[in-house]
Design an enzyme around this catalytic site. Sequence first.
Site, PDB file in Angstrom:
ATOM      1  N   CYS A 266       0.831  -1.205   0.000  1.00 51.37           N
ATOM      2  CA  CYS A 266       0.000   0.000   0.000  1.00 51.37           C
ATOM      3  C   CYS A 266       0.865   1.253   0.000  1.00 51.37           C
ATOM      4  O   CYS A 266       0.466   2.293  -0.521  1.00 51.37           O
ATOM      5  CB  CYS A 266      -0.954  -0.004   1.191  1.00 51.37           C
ATOM      6  SG  CYS A 266      -0.137  -0.172   2.796  1.00 51.37           S
ATOM      7  N   HIS A 847      -1.311   1.517   7.351  1.00 49.19           N
ATOM      8  CA  HIS A 847      -1.880   1.446   6.006  1.00 49.19           C
ATOM      9  C   HIS A 847      -1.762   2.813   5.343  1.00 49.19           C
ATOM     10  O   HIS A 847      -1.964   3.851   5.980  1.00 49.19           O
ATOM     11  CB  HIS A 847      -3.345   1.016   6.087  1.00 49.19           C
ATOM     12  CG  HIS A 847      -3.980   0.807   4.744  1.00 49.19           C
ATOM     13  ND1 HIS A 847      -3.500  -0.098   3.818  1.00 49.19           N
ATOM     14  CD2 HIS A 847      -5.059   1.400   4.166  1.00 49.19           C
ATOM     15  CE1 HIS A 847      -4.256  -0.065   2.737  1.00 49.19           C
ATOM     16  NE2 HIS A 847      -5.204   0.842   2.923  1.00 49.19           N
TER      17      HIS A 847
END
Length: 921
Positions: A266, A847
């Site tokens: 990510c 994230h």
Amino acid sequence: MAAVAADPAAAAVPASAEDRDTQPEAMPDLDEQWRQIGNGRERPLRAGESWFLVEKHWYKQWEVYVKGGDQDASTFPGCINNAGLFEDQISWHLRERLLEGDDYVLLPAPAWNYMVSWYGLMDGQPPIERKVIELPGIRKVEVYPLELLLVQHSDMETALTIQFSYTDSVELVLQTAREQFLVEPQEDTRLWTKNSEGSLDRLCNTQITLLDACLETGQLVIMETRNKDGTWPSAQLCGMNNIPDEDEDFQGQPGICGLTNLGNTCFMNSALQCLSNVPQLTEYFLNNRYLEELNFRNPLGMKGELAEAYADLVKQTWSGYHRSIVPNVFKNKVGHFASQFLGYQQHDSQELLSFLLDGLHEDLNRVKKKEYVELCNGAGRPDLEVAQEAWQNHKRRNDSVIVDTFHGLFKSTLVCPDCGNVSVTFDPFCYLSVPLPVCSRRVLEVFFVPMDPRRKPEQHRVVVPKKGNISDLCVALSTHTSVAPDKMIVADVFSHRFYKLYQLEDPLSGILDRDDIFVYEVTGRIEPVEGSRDDIVVPVYLRERTPSRDYNNSYYGLILFGHPLLVSVPRDRFSWEGLYNILMYRLSRYVTKPTSDEDDGDEKVDEDEDEDVEDDSSSEEEKEEMSAPTVNDGTREAEQEQAGTSSGVTERCPSLLDNSLRASQWPPRRRRKQLFTLQTVNSNGTSDRTTSPEEMQTQPYIAMDWEPDMKRRYYDEVEAEGYVKHDCVGYMLKKSPVQLKECIKLFTTVETLEKENPWYCSSCKQHQLATKKLDLWMLPEVLIIHLKRFSFSKISREKLDTLVQFPIRDLDFSEFVIKPKNESSPDLYKYDLIAVSNHYGGMRDGHYTTFACNKDSGQWHYFDDNSVSPVNENQIESKAAYVLFYQRQDVGRRQSQTSSSDTPASPVSSSTPNSDIMDIN
């Protein structure tokens, strides 16, 4: 491999000093151990050799032991224990995201074999052996090999998990699959892979490595076998193509395309989405202008391969034909040229962005042969002249679309603190890494243990200075408890023992948020002086005897339980019997005294023993004095703490070797029933039967040893674990938001160089800790601002979740640019936001996502890997903002005029923002 332990109760009792007498192989002295292991760790990596993982905590304990120089020290580490590196003790799979240096150390095979022969390996644990692999430009230990799921096309439900090295060839996977599925030698086979989008890709080239084939852990590899009629089963299988079914007829807005997460990628997706939404750079690739400027011979570049891979990615995301794409080819190129991004561990989006911008610049550098350029020296000349010369020199070696778009110019001023010599240089930059104003305070959660045994421990939250000492913690806690700071001792409790006893001058930075900190109320002096009448501090552990299964319950081990105590004993009562009575008083809240009937019923003394027992005919007053310590004003004055290290106080403590303790014996010669026995132990709570109290060279620890039956009858575990919450527990340190301009102002303030990075003064002819100031001289078309949210120190790491408020439009830099205003246009200082890279989570996990403004529609979108949704501008600002992309307004106006004459772009999707997705703060 079975554990090799000297003590038969090694599974029940931590390894102690006497354990070393029966090791299977005689140990060399500690200096020789240090030399052999140290030389082994310095061994260069060689492809194909085996290295072994050792849990960091055990290895650090071993280092403390061998550096101590005492082979009989209490710091003996015991058997090698790698339990913390495994997910469980059944599959023995390695935990994910382990980091070398933080979680484990690596030892070559010879050093590992030495360690196992000296200390043994914990029973049942397999050794963690890994091979050294050769990668482009680097050798490394492959801690996480590739795990593939192998299936046959005829039986897709039965999968075999097989480990391979990333340097293995596809041919080896094919041969392994043939062997596992018992394929006849004359039968033809081939392999397919199933990607994250569900489509199947043929592995045509079997000679390439698994790294080059872009395979990843957990990926499904299908082996198909040719039919007897000469056809392949794939002719009838649905999906044996490279285009996902969902994208075959898709037509959407160019640029509104997600990127599949390949496994902790990510960070890469976030950086790519930000860069993809820089209008002038994307147009440069979409219009194929990069083809004329590819530099295949630049030794600092990647032979144009990185630029070509990025160009392909941009063309796919801006084609309008895909909802999402799989960036595995680009990921493979990045890993090929930057080994730190190999594999699928989490990384930093800003670090990847820095590498990508530098790599694209070198691949697209218009300068084919870089000439030597001398550093530009101010030498008293006007700044304008020196700055222009510095920029021209930079362009003589660096000329690319990246320089055109992202490079600006700093003014750096260094001043010598001794002679006042001033050095001015102008240096190019690609992005600004700006610090965040850091709060000078922190909140610590501690447990306060009062002296009064009737009171339960109290949980407190106290505000202390980040750079303060333990004494500051005591002062802060004093306001809640009304106990004087000099009557407190702070301890770190871990696994039922004292991990560290803090001194008042110890820094608070050594306390981590996850530590269990106990603060004990004490009286008298903290460090008794020999000859003084101050109380003596004794650390006390609680242990329970447990039968060992290996010896048919005939041998008892000892297991620590409960919270340890720090007990102060008056010198005139420093005997085993006096200590027993004091402990009974201290534990009176959760330990029940036996009744008279229980005393009489359990007391059976042999006649021979009666002859040796003194007549227990003391007066009632004497018995009362023996069994109940005195209490003044509701508190007991007989408790005192002494701070030390995790392995105990290292200096000899004469007060603890008092003659009264030497002369006394355990058990006391009296008839009263004893609930527990007492004995000296080391700081780990391990019995040290070979050393008598008078021979102790360090402060002894005392253990209260309970029989299981006595503990069950008289020790209330629920009450012992009880505590109360002080009103301050609900306190939260309020963090005020900061403005982006505050961060930029902090970036341009004067700072003093650190000792590790001194500056050489040409006037003094020596290195100096000069003052340094950075100023902005010239800003680029697109300004990247990196918010330094991650703070690192020698003993701690943290992420700052401060809310930084930044404008979407009209960010004015005119107050920070020092270039004379008559030499530049005011329009060159105002910027509009075009993209944001976000980070959610902590230091080691988290994230990354992206907010970006589409260059064609002007609509903001939220990119979360392969998911894309439109958002409103008021949703962009959050605590997660990490990297900001700003475009100069004059550049944006030029692009708007250009795009208005082009064919209109596809309309924006009519879908509305998803509030569920965006509610992430």
